[in-house]
Design an enzyme around this catalytic site. Structure first.
Site, PDB file in Angstrom:
ATOM      1  N   SER A 137     -57.396 -45.165 -31.188  1.00 43.20           N
ATOM      2  CA  SER A 137     -58.167 -45.920 -30.205  1.00 43.20           C
ATOM      3  C   SER A 137     -59.380 -46.515 -30.916  1.00 43.20           C
ATOM      4  O   SER A 137     -60.165 -45.790 -31.531  1.00 43.20           O
ATOM      5  CB  SER A 137     -58.605 -44.963 -29.092  1.00 43.20           C
ATOM      6  OG  SER A 137     -59.544 -45.587 -28.252  1.00 43.20           O
ATOM      7  N   LYS A 163     -54.863 -48.982 -29.795  1.00 35.84           N
ATOM      8  CA  LYS A 163     -55.484 -49.226 -28.484  1.00 35.84           C
ATOM      9  C   LYS A 163     -56.838 -49.860 -28.727  1.00 35.84           C
ATOM     10  O   LYS A 163     -57.605 -49.398 -29.572  1.00 35.84           O
ATOM     11  CB  LYS A 163     -55.624 -47.890 -27.741  1.00 35.84           C
ATOM     12  CG  LYS A 163     -56.595 -47.872 -26.580  1.00 35.84           C
ATOM     13  CD  LYS A 163     -56.387 -46.622 -25.725  1.00 35.84           C
ATOM     14  CE  LYS A 163     -57.684 -46.013 -25.243  1.00 35.84           C
ATOM     15  NZ  LYS A 163     -57.467 -44.852 -24.363  1.00 35.84           N
ATOM     16  N   LYS A 165     -60.492 -51.029 -27.059  1.00 36.57           N
ATOM     17  CA  LYS A 165     -61.409 -50.925 -25.923  1.00 36.57           C
ATOM     18  C   LYS A 165     -61.862 -52.336 -25.565  1.00 36.57           C
ATOM     19  O   LYS A 165     -62.160 -53.148 -26.464  1.00 36.57           O
ATOM     20  CB  LYS A 165     -62.623 -50.087 -26.317  1.00 36.57           C
ATOM     21  CG  LYS A 165     -62.283 -48.623 -26.528  1.00 36.57           C
ATOM     22  CD  LYS A 165     -61.992 -47.975 -25.202  1.00 36.57           C
ATOM     23  CE  LYS A 165     -61.811 -46.487 -25.339  1.00 36.57           C
ATOM     24  NZ  LYS A 165     -61.530 -45.864 -24.032  1.00 36.57           N
ATOM     25  N   ASP A 190     -57.867 -50.763 -23.086  1.00 35.57           N
ATOM     26  CA  ASP A 190     -58.473 -49.798 -22.165  1.00 35.57           C
ATOM     27  C   ASP A 190     -59.823 -50.331 -21.705  1.00 35.57           C
ATOM     28  O   ASP A 190     -60.716 -50.568 -22.525  1.00 35.57           O
ATOM     29  CB  ASP A 190     -58.656 -48.451 -22.887  1.00 35.57           C
ATOM     30  CG  ASP A 190     -59.200 -47.361 -21.966  1.00 35.57           C
ATOM     31  OD1 ASP A 190     -59.365 -47.621 -20.763  1.00 35.57           O
ATOM     32  OD2 ASP A 190     -59.453 -46.242 -22.466  1.00 35.57           O
ATOM     33  N   GLU A 215     -54.975 -50.217 -19.499  1.00 34.59           N
ATOM     34  CA  GLU A 215     -55.429 -48.923 -18.973  1.00 34.59           C
ATOM     35  C   GLU A 215     -56.698 -49.073 -18.137  1.00 34.59           C
ATOM     36  O   GLU A 215     -57.661 -49.712 -18.564  1.00 34.59           O
ATOM     37  CB  GLU A 215     -55.688 -47.989 -20.170  1.00 34.59           C
ATOM     38  CG  GLU A 215     -55.995 -46.555 -19.793  1.00 34.59           C
ATOM     39  CD  GLU A 215     -56.220 -45.675 -21.019  1.00 34.59           C
ATOM     40  OE1 GLU A 215     -55.991 -46.132 -22.165  1.00 34.59           O
ATOM     41  OE2 GLU A 215     -56.641 -44.519 -20.832  1.00 34.59           O
ATOM     42  N   ASP A 240     -56.019 -43.690 -15.878  1.00 33.93           N
ATOM     43  CA  ASP A 240     -56.614 -42.531 -16.561  1.00 33.93           C
ATOM     44  C   ASP A 240     -57.612 -41.898 -15.584  1.00 33.93           C
ATOM     45  O   ASP A 240     -57.277 -40.960 -14.844  1.00 33.93           O
ATOM     46  CB  ASP A 240     -57.276 -43.027 -17.869  1.00 33.93           C
ATOM     47  CG  ASP A 240     -58.159 -41.999 -18.555  1.00 33.93           C
ATOM     48  OD1 ASP A 240     -58.231 -40.848 -18.092  1.00 33.93           O
ATOM     49  OD2 ASP A 240     -58.817 -42.321 -19.577  1.00 33.93           O
ATOM     50  N   LYS A 264     -54.976 -36.402 -19.395  1.00 32.69           N
ATOM     51  CA  LYS A 264     -55.956 -35.637 -20.160  1.00 32.69           C
ATOM     52  C   LYS A 264     -56.082 -34.313 -19.424  1.00 32.69           C
ATOM     53  O   LYS A 264     -56.504 -34.310 -18.249  1.00 32.69           O
ATOM     54  CB  LYS A 264     -57.308 -36.348 -20.178  1.00 32.69           C
ATOM     55  CG  LYS A 264     -57.333 -37.596 -21.034  1.00 32.69           C
ATOM     56  CD  LYS A 264     -58.652 -38.294 -20.911  1.00 32.69           C
ATOM     57  CE  LYS A 264     -58.672 -39.552 -21.758  1.00 32.69           C
ATOM     58  NZ  LYS A 264     -59.767 -40.444 -21.356  1.00 32.69           N
ATOM     59  N   GLY A 292     -57.126 -38.868 -25.200  1.00 34.54           N
ATOM     60  CA  GLY A 292     -57.996 -38.070 -26.065  1.00 34.54           C
ATOM     61  C   GLY A 292     -59.437 -38.279 -25.654  1.00 34.54           C
ATOM     62  O   GLY A 292     -59.771 -39.283 -25.021  1.00 34.54           O
TER      63      GLY A 292
HETATM   64  O1  NPG Z   1     -58.960 -40.485 -30.139  1.00 31.12           O
HETATM   65  O2  NPG Z   1     -59.845 -38.965 -28.868  1.00 31.12           O
HETATM   66  C1  NPG Z   1     -59.671 -40.149 -29.199  1.00 31.12           C
HETATM   67  C2  NPG Z   1     -60.384 -41.225 -28.428  1.00 31.12           C
HETATM   68  C3  NPG Z   1     -59.525 -41.841 -27.373  1.00 31.12           C
HETATM   69  O3  NPG Z   1     -60.451 -43.824 -26.474  1.00 31.12           O
HETATM   70  C4  NPG Z   1     -60.354 -42.618 -26.395  1.00 31.12           C
HETATM   71  N1  NPG Z   1     -60.986 -41.920 -25.471  1.00 31.12           N
HETATM   72  O4  NPG Z   1     -61.776 -43.522 -22.431  1.00 31.12           O
HETATM   73  O5  NPG Z   1     -59.982 -42.575 -23.125  1.00 31.12           O
HETATM   74  C5  NPG Z   1     -61.167 -42.868 -23.265  1.00 31.12           C
HETATM   75  C6  NPG Z   1     -61.917 -42.456 -24.520  1.00 31.12           C
HETATM   76  C7  NPG Z   1     -63.001 -41.427 -24.313  1.00 31.12           C
HETATM   77  C8  NPG Z   1     -63.742 -41.011 -25.377  1.00 31.12           C
HETATM   78  C9  NPG Z   1     -63.247 -40.879 -23.098  1.00 31.12           C
HETATM   79  C10 NPG Z   1     -64.742 -40.046 -25.231  1.00 31.12           C
HETATM   80  C11 NPG Z   1     -64.235 -39.898 -22.955  1.00 31.12           C
HETATM   81  C12 NPG Z   1     -64.988 -39.503 -24.021  1.00 31.12           C
END
Ligand code: NPG
Length: 384
Positions: A137, A163, A165, A190, A215, A240, A264, A292
């Protein structure tokens, strides 16, 4: 085999990220979380509560998790005997909300019971795979050129699903540029709830870019608008933040608010509910993947075990340890295989060893209850 919980320890940890991670809700330079340790029958179970320092992704923070754990959840747990995780879920059910805090505690109990039974977590959950497909990501970058370069860097490292953002004003052009540079790359975006239904044209403009999914474009409490948006798009929507339980997932799929689900375990209150959600998606043949939250090696081990279940059909946001921190608190570090997979830990429980020196070095405050070290609760003095 029953294990009696004799002691609980909380560590408020801060780890410096290798690179700042920007999303539509803000920039993270450090990752804060709570590491939990349960003691019982001479064994230790470790868990990670992924609540962050500030309420960006979720209303929970390390502060709220610390409060509900020390004041309510841990006192209920101490001295109790457990032979399964169901009993813990039932014990915490009367307490509203706080899924991240509940999930952290539950993870530690899974680890403890796994060690007591000599079984890896993946096997306890019904996992079938020895390695799971993963992606990376990528946070919002300063400009389009550095975004394309960053994607290139991860592709060279072997990641085969990317992915991106996005946020308002930093979306269509960015995604188009990455798609142009990597025409065949499995690519998804996302938005972390940053848009409204009035932004439908933004998503229509991305609809012919061959994305795997979009997402969480809209507000987390809005399934209805997601279903209206999904009707306008070919691309699958994935939820999510909106999915807080298996029940929500059923309703979202029934309403057509999404076609894909991100699980998650923390967001749904723990691995048990995550497994129910998995079972539902499998029954409905809804594509599913594991999200994640920039976990340490402890939470990453748990995510890998979960993603080994057969219903996970898309690559997870579970990258190699070196994508996140210079120093991690658990060993061994997870590495990326040539086929963009990561091995599922096979040791008992989570199958990782906590590096106590590294944990200590990154701990801001600790709290212990029960065990040999104290009676009642005791927090590190002087923490601000
Ligand atoms: O590789 O763990 C990873 C990051 C994946 O983008 C990711 N997580 O919005 O899903 C999300 C985001 C996130 C990160 C959400 C930190 C909450 C805290």
């Amino acid at each position: 085999m029953r294990v009696r919980i004799e002691g609980v320890e909380l560590h408020h940890v801060r780890l410096r990220l290798k690179e700042p991670f920007e999303t539509s809700f803000g920039v993270e330079r450090d990752r804060e979380c709570l590491i939990l340790r349960l003691e019982g029958d001479g064994l230790q179970g470790w868990g990670e509560c992924v609540a962050d320092a500030w309420p960006g992704y979720s209303y929970e923070t390390v502060g709220t998790a610390w409060h509900v754990l020390t004041e309510f959840f841990v006192p209920r747990l101490l001295g109790q005997r457990f032979d399964d995780v169901e009993a813990l879920e039932a014990l915490l059910a009367p307490y509203k909300g706080h899924p991240l805090a509940k999930a952290g505690l539950q993870m530690a109990l899974w680890d403890l019971l796994g060690k007591a039974q000599g079984r890896p977590l993946a096997e306890m959950l019904g996992g079938e795979r020895r390695r799971v497909a993963v992606g990376v990501s990528i946070g919002i970058q300063p400009d389009i050129m550095s975004l394309v370069e960053t994607v290139e860097r991860y592709v060279e490292l072997g990641y085969r699903r990317i992915k991106l953002k996005i946020k308002p004003g930093r979306d269509v052009e960015e995604v188009r540029a990455v798609r142009h540079a990597f025409p065949d790359m499995p690519l998804q975006v996302d938005a972390n709830s940053a848009y409204g239904l009035e932004d439908t044209p933004v998503f229509e403009a991305m609809d012919d870019l061959g994305l795997l999914l979009i997402e969480q474009p809209l507000a987390e409490d809005d399934l209805v608008d997601h279903s209206l948006l999904q009707q306008r798009l070919q691309t699958d929507l994935c939820l999510d933040e909106s999915i807080l339980s298996a029940r929500h997932a059923r309703q979202a799929l029934d309403l057509g608010a999404c076609r894909v689900i991100n699980i998650k375990p923390a967001r749904v209150g723990g691995l048990r509910e995550a497994r129910r959600l998995h079972d539902l998606c499998r029954e409905r043949r809804a594509p599913l993947w594991c999200g994640g939250m920039l976990e340490t090696g402890i939470g990453r081990a748990s995510n890998l075990a979960l993603a080994s279940l057969p219903g996970f059909t898309l690559p997870g946001d579970i990258s190699a340890s070196d994508r996140y921190f210079e120093v991690d608190i658990a060993e061994p570090r997870f590495t990326l295989n040539d086929d963009s997979t990561i091995d599922v830990p096979q040791g008992a429980g989570l199958g990782v060893r906590v590096d106590l020196e590294a944990l200590k070095a990154h701990t801001l405050r600790t709290w212990t209850s029960g065990g040999a070290s104290s009676r009642g609760g005791r927090a590190t003095p002087g923490w601000r």
